[in-house]
Motif scaffolding. Structure first.
Motif, PDB file in Angstrom:
ATOM      1  N   GLY A 131       0.321  -1.433  -0.099  1.00 18.58           N
ATOM      2  CA  GLY A 131      -0.091  -0.068  -0.014  1.00 18.58           C
ATOM      3  C   GLY A 131       0.715   1.327  -0.119  1.00 18.58           C
ATOM      4  O   GLY A 131       0.206   2.676   0.125  1.00 18.58           O
ATOM      5  N   ARG A 132       2.289   1.162  -0.130  1.00 14.86           N
ATOM      6  CA  ARG A 132       2.938   2.142  -0.101  1.00 14.86           C
ATOM      7  C   ARG A 132       3.990   2.149  -1.367  1.00 14.86           C
ATOM      8  O   ARG A 132       3.752   1.659  -2.330  1.00 14.86           O
ATOM      9  CB  ARG A 132       4.170   2.152   0.811  1.00 14.86           C
ATOM     10  CG  ARG A 132       4.237   2.017   2.297  1.00 14.86           C
ATOM     11  CD  ARG A 132       3.999   1.220   3.572  1.00 14.86           C
ATOM     12  NE  ARG A 132       5.608   2.490   3.730  1.00 14.86           N
ATOM     13  CZ  ARG A 132       6.290   1.893   4.786  1.00 14.86           C
ATOM     14  NH1 ARG A 132       5.681   0.810   5.318  1.00 14.86           N
ATOM     15  NH2 ARG A 132       7.195   2.702   4.379  1.00 14.86           N
ATOM     16  N   ARG A 133       3.813   3.316  -1.477  1.00 18.80           N
ATOM     17  CA  ARG A 133       4.583   4.085  -2.962  1.00 18.80           C
ATOM     18  C   ARG A 133       5.906   5.194  -2.703  1.00 18.80           C
ATOM     19  O   ARG A 133       6.147   5.997  -0.982  1.00 18.80           O
ATOM     20  CB  ARG A 133       3.426   5.231  -3.782  1.00 18.80           C
ATOM     21  CG  ARG A 133       1.938   4.309  -4.057  1.00 18.80           C
ATOM     22  CD  ARG A 133       1.147   5.464  -5.039  1.00 18.80           C
ATOM     23  NE  ARG A 133       0.950   6.127  -3.669  1.00 18.80           N
ATOM     24  CZ  ARG A 133      -0.091   7.277  -3.930  1.00 18.80           C
ATOM     25  NH1 ARG A 133      -0.408   7.666  -5.565  1.00 18.80           N
ATOM     26  NH2 ARG A 133      -0.416   8.152  -3.837  1.00 18.80           N
TER      27      ARG A 133
ATOM     28  N   PRO B   5       0.926   5.957   1.733  1.00 17.27           N
ATOM     29  CA  PRO B   5      -0.392   6.545   2.246  1.00 17.27           C
ATOM     30  C   PRO B   5      -1.327   5.173   2.335  1.00 17.27           C
ATOM     31  O   PRO B   5      -0.906   4.162   2.563  1.00 17.27           O
ATOM     32  CB  PRO B   5      -0.887   6.540   0.653  1.00 17.27           C
ATOM     33  CG  PRO B   5       0.221   6.188  -0.608  1.00 17.27           C
ATOM     34  CD  PRO B   5       1.301   6.190   0.596  1.00 17.27           C
ATOM     35  N   GLU B   7      -4.867   3.589   3.619  1.00 11.92           N
ATOM     36  CA  GLU B   7      -6.586   3.036   3.260  1.00 11.92           C
ATOM     37  C   GLU B   7      -7.774   4.841   3.290  1.00 11.92           C
ATOM     38  O   GLU B   7      -7.206   5.567   4.418  1.00 11.92           O
ATOM     39  CB  GLU B   7      -7.315   2.427   3.854  1.00 11.92           C
ATOM     40  CG  GLU B   7      -7.021   1.295   3.110  1.00 11.92           C
ATOM     41  CD  GLU B   7      -7.892  -0.156   4.448  1.00 11.92           C
ATOM     42  OE1 GLU B   7      -7.093  -0.421   4.466  1.00 11.92           O
ATOM     43  OE2 GLU B   7      -8.824   0.242   4.320  1.00 11.92           O
ATOM     44  N   TYR B  14      -4.753  10.216   2.861  1.00 11.33           N
ATOM     45  CA  TYR B  14      -4.519   9.993   2.246  1.00 11.33           C
ATOM     46  C   TYR B  14      -3.355  11.038   1.225  1.00 11.33           C
ATOM     47  O   TYR B  14      -4.346  12.557   1.131  1.00 11.33           O
ATOM     48  CB  TYR B  14      -5.140   9.709   1.343  1.00 11.33           C
ATOM     49  CG  TYR B  14      -4.928   8.755   0.012  1.00 11.33           C
ATOM     50  CD1 TYR B  14      -4.594   9.810  -1.318  1.00 11.33           C
ATOM     51  CD2 TYR B  14      -4.244   7.616  -0.547  1.00 11.33           C
ATOM     52  CE1 TYR B  14      -4.059   9.335  -2.967  1.00 11.33           C
ATOM     53  CE2 TYR B  14      -3.885   6.853  -1.184  1.00 11.33           C
ATOM     54  CZ  TYR B  14      -4.109   7.693  -2.492  1.00 11.33           C
ATOM     55  OH  TYR B  14      -3.737   7.461  -3.585  1.00 11.33           O
ATOM     56  N   THR B  15      -2.346  11.244   1.714  1.00 11.71           N
ATOM     57  CA  THR B  15      -1.221  11.962   0.836  1.00 11.71           C
ATOM     58  C   THR B  15      -1.525  11.755  -0.462  1.00 11.71           C
ATOM     59  O   THR B  15      -0.998  10.601  -1.233  1.00 11.71           O
ATOM     60  CB  THR B  15       0.271  11.671   1.320  1.00 11.71           C
ATOM     61  OG1 THR B  15      -0.449  12.114   2.780  1.00 11.71           O
ATOM     62  CG2 THR B  15       0.757  13.163   0.324  1.00 11.71           C
TER      63      THR B  15
END
Lengths: 307, 346
Positions: A131-133, B5, B7, B14-15
Motif C-alpha cells: 500500500g505504499r509508494r 498512504p 486507505e 491519504y497523501t
C-alpha cells in the motif's frame, strides 16, 4: 536443498559452497544462474515439507551425505516458501516454524564444524511495504497482513541467528517468470497462458494499479553476484526490483502486443489491490533489466517453443 | 522521500502525490534553477495543511545536445526525489513525455518544459483548478504569447484553430506542454500511445474533463538572446502529428459531398427521364446524359472512398491504441476539495 560448489575448486582443498533451499520460480532461476557461473550441483535432497516433524532429521541426513566435502565457507540462500498474500496467520506461523527449524539446524551444524555461514534471504518488498509508494532502501517496513509479518519475522530471525557471519535480505518486488501451468503463477505468466488459450484472466486490482515488476532471470543473476560481493554490501536489506512502476493496463498492453491477441481480463478491485512502487535510485549494485517487453517476449517464446 | 498512504477513510488521511515530468533536450542553463523552484513548491506543500506533495521529479534526457545529463546526475545526488531517465536516441518531446510519465507513481502528474517557460509556482493553482472544476486535465494557457513575437504566436494559434476544425476537437487550442493530468489517465494514455502519436490527442481518448488556467509564460531563451527551440518546421511537425493522431472530418466531408452529389444525380436523372417521357426536347444533345453519368459515378466514387477511409481510420485508431473503455477513480478528490483555498493561495 541443493548444494553447489565451483567446478574448478572441487579437487583443490577446502572450497566455498552454496546451498539453495527452494526450487520454485526464484530458486530455479538462482540454480540456473549458478550453473551458468560454473557451479556444479554436488548434492540434492528434496525436503518433505509435509513431514514437518522430520525436518530436523532430514537436515541431518543431508549433512551426513556431504560430510566428506571440505568446505571453507557456505552461503545459504533461502528461496523456499508456500505462503502468499492471502495466507492466514496459522499458515504463516507453520511456515515460520519450519523456517526456524531448518536454519537453526544448518547454522548449528556448520558452526560446530567451524564453517563460516552467510545467509541470503529472499524476502518480499510487496509484503513489507504493502500500500505504499515511492518506497526507498531506507524505508521502514510496515506489514499489513500475516504474509508481510512472516517476512519481517524471517528477516529478524536471520539477523539474530547465532553462527551466521554475514546476512543479506533481498526484498523482491513482483517477480515474474516462466509459464508453469502446474504451479502457482504470477500475473504476467497467467496473462500469457490464458491469453494463448483465449481464457478470461481474473486479476485482483484495477487497470490503474501500479506495481514494480522484476524478471526472475534478473533476480537469479543478481543473487549470484551477491554471493561474491556480500562482505562489501553496506546495507543488510536491499530492495531488488526494476524501479519502474507499471500499471496493470500497461502490462496487459505489453502482453497483447507480444502474443498478438486481445486479452480477456476481469479486474476486481479488492483491499489488497493497492499500488506499491519504489523510488529511484534504488542504488542496487547490480544491473537489473527493466525491459519488460523483452523479458515477457522471452517467456512467451520459451513457452511457445515447448508446445 | 517516501510517501506512506493508507486507505482512504474517516480516520486516515491519504497523501496525494504529484509527479513532475520534464523532457530535457538543451536545459543545461535552466535545470538547476528549475529544480530549486520545484523544491520550493515541494516545501510549500509540506508546510501547508493540504494532503498533497511533490513526491518525485522525472527528467527524461532526449538526446540532449548540451551538458544537461551531467547537471541532472549531479542534482540526482543532491535530491533523492529526482529520477533521471536517458532515452537511447532522440524520440521527440511527446515520446519523452510519455516515457517519463510511465516512470511515475503520482496521483497527479505535471509536465513542463526544461527552460522555465513553465514556472513550477503554478502547480498548486493547476491542481486547485482541476479539483474545483472536477477535471482530469488542467492546461496552462499563456496570458500573452510566450514568444512575444506576433508572427510566431499568431501562426501557432492559427494552425491550432485549423487543426481544431479539421479534427472536430475543440480542445486543440488549449493543448500545452505545461499541464496537470490525473495520474492514472496520464499513464494509461502514455501506455497506449504509438510512436507517432500526439500525446494530448491520446489523452482525449480517456477524458473530456479538461479545464484551462491562464498563467504567465515567457520564452526565456529568446529573452536571454538565445535561439528559441521553437521553429516553423517544428510547428508543422506538431500539426502533422496532431492530424494523423485524430479522426479527421476531411474524409467525412468527402463522404458528405459524395452523398450530396448522389442525391443531386438522382434528382437530375429523374428530371431528364421525365423530360424524355414527356417528349420535351433539351437544348444541348448529349449534355444531360453526360452530366448525369459524371455526377452519378463521381458520387459513387466519393462514397466508396469515404467507406474505405472510414474503415482505415478505425483500423488506424485501433492500432494506435484507442481503448474501448477505461475506468477511473476520482474519490480522492473530495479530500483535496476541502483544502482548495489552501491550494489556491500556495
Amino acid at each position: 536443498m541443493n548444494l553447489f560448489c565451483q567446478r574448478e575448486s572441487l579437487s583443490a582443498g577446502p572450497h566455498p559452497a552454496v546451498m539453495v533451499i527452494g526450487s520454485g520460480l526464484i530458486g530455479s532461476e538462482i540454480i540456473r544462474s549458478l550453473e551458468s557461473d560454473h557451479y556444479q550441483l554436488v548434492y540434492r535432497s528434496k525436503l518433505r515439507w509435509h513431514h514437518r516433524s522430520e525436518l530436523d532429521a532430514q537436515c541431518r541426513l543431508f549433512f551426513s551425505e556431504v560430510a566428506s566435502l571440505q568446505l571453507s565457507q557456505i552461503t545459504v540462500i533461502w528461496a523456499a516458501g508456500k505462503a502468499s498474500f492471502t495466507s492466514s496467520s496459522a499458515e504463516t506461523a507453520r511456515e515460520y516454524e519450519d523456517f526456524q527449524t531448518i536454519l537453526k539446524t544448518l547454522s548449528s551444524y556448520f558452526q560446530s564444524h567451524s564453517i563460516p555461514v552467510h545467509v541470503i534471504l529472499m524476502s518480499s518488498a510487496g509484503g513489507l511495504f504493502e500500500g505504499r509508494r515511492l518506497v526507498g532502501q531506507a524505508s521502514e517496513p510496515l506489514p499489513l497482513r500475516p504474509y508481510g509479518q512472516l517476512k519481517l519475522d524471517q528477516e529478524q530471525f536471520v539477523s539474530d541467528l547465532e553462527g551466521v557471519d554475514q546476512h543479506l535480505h533481498l526484498r523482491l518486488t513482483s517477480v515474474y517468470g516462466k509459464i508453469s501451468p502446474r504451479n502457482r503463477m504470477g500475473l504476467i505468466p497467467t496473462l500469457l497462458y490464458n491469453g494463448l488459450q483465449n481464457r478470461v484472466s481474473y486479476i485482483i486490482g484495477r487497470q490503474d494499479t501500479i506495481r514494480d515488476y522484476v524478471y526472475a532471470g534478473d533476480v537469479g543473476r543478481a543473487v549470484v553476484q551477491c554471493i561474491y560481493t556480500l562482505p562489501e554490501i553496506e546495507r543488510r536489506s536491499l530492495i531488488l526490483g526494476s524501479s519502474k512502476p507499471s500499471s496493470l493496463l500497461e502490462v496487459q498492453q505489453c502482453v497483447e502486443s507480444i502474443i498478438q491477441r486481445k486479452l480477456f481480463v476481469n479486474y476486481t478491485a479488492e483491499k489488497n489491490s493497492s499500488s506499491i512502487t519504489f523510488s529511484e535510485p534504488l542504488n542496487f549494485p547490480f544491473l537489473v533489466n527493466d525491459a519488460m517487453h523483452t523479458n515477457i517476449s522471452k517467456i512467451y517464446h520459451a513457452f511457445a517453443g515447448h508446445r | 522521500m517516501e510517501i506512506k498512504p493508507t486507505e482512504i477513510s474517516e480516520e486516515h488521511s491519504y497523501t496525494n502525490i504529484i509527479s513532475v515530468v520534464c523532457p530535457v533536450y538543451s536545459g543545461e542553463h535552466f535545470l538547476v534553477e528549475l529544480t530549486e523552484q520545484i523544491a520550493h513548491v515541494r516545501n510549500k506543500f509540506t508546510a501547508s495543511s493540504a494532503p498533497v506533495t511533490i513526491g518525485e521529479a522525472v527528467f527524461v534526457i532526449d538526446e540532449a545536445i548540451d551538458k544537461s545529463e551531467a547537471v541532472l546526475r549531479e542534482l540526482q545526488q543532491q535530491h533523492d526525489w529526482i529520477n533521471v531517465i536517458t532515452l537511447s536516441t532522440g524520440y521527440g518531446q511527446h515520446a519523452a513525455t510519455a516515457a517519463g510519465i510511465l516512470h511515475t507513481s503520482g496521483d497527479w502528474i505535471v509536465t513542463l518544459d526544461e527552460d522555465l517557460q513553465h514556472h513550477p509556482k503554478y502547480i498548486p493553482q493547476l491542481l486547485a483548478q482541476a479539483i474545483s472544476r472536477q477535471a482530469d486535465i488542467t492546461y496552462a494557457s499563456p496570458l500573452q504569447g510566450p514568444h512575444n513575437h506576433f508572427l510566431r504566436d499568431g501562426t501557432s494559434r492559427l494552425i491550432k484553430k485549423m487543426i481544431s476544425w479539421l479534427t472536430n476537437n475543440r480542445h486543440v487550442s488549449d493543448f500545452n506542454s505545461f499541464r496537470l493530468i490525473r495520474g492514472s489517465i496520464a499513464r494509461a494514455a502514455a501506455s497506449v500511445m504509438g510512436h507517432d502519436g500526439y500525446y494530448d490527442v491520446v489523452l482525449g481518448w480517456f477524458t473530456h474533463r479538461i479545464t484551462v488556467l491562464k498563467t504567465e509564460m515567457k520564452d526565456i531563451r529568446v529573452q536571454q538572446g538565445e535561439a528559441s527551440g521553437y521553429t516553423f518546421k517544428k510547428l508543422l511537425s506538431h500539426a502533422r502529428r496532431m492530424f494523423v493522431s485524430s479522426q479527421t472530418k476531411v474524409m467525412r466531408s468527402i463522404g458528405m459531398l459524395g452523398l450530396l452529389a448522389l442525391m443531386l444525380s438522382i434528382g437530375l436523372g429523374i428530371y431528364i427521364l421525365q423530360g424524355v417521357l414527356m417528349g420535351d426536347a433539351l437544348n444541348v444533345r448529349g449534355w444531360s446524359s453526360l452530366a448525369f453519368l459524371t455526377l452519378f459515378f463521381g458520387s459513387v466514387t466519393c462514397m466508396l472512398f469515404f467507406v474505405l477511409f472510414e474503415y482505415l481510420s478505425i483500423l488506424t485508431l485501433h492500432n494506435q491504441g484507442k481503448p474501448t473503455f477505461y475506468s477511473v477513480d476520482r474519490t480522492a478528490d473530495k479530500q483535496l476539495l476541502e483544502h482548495i483555498d489552501t491550494l489556491k493561495t500556495l
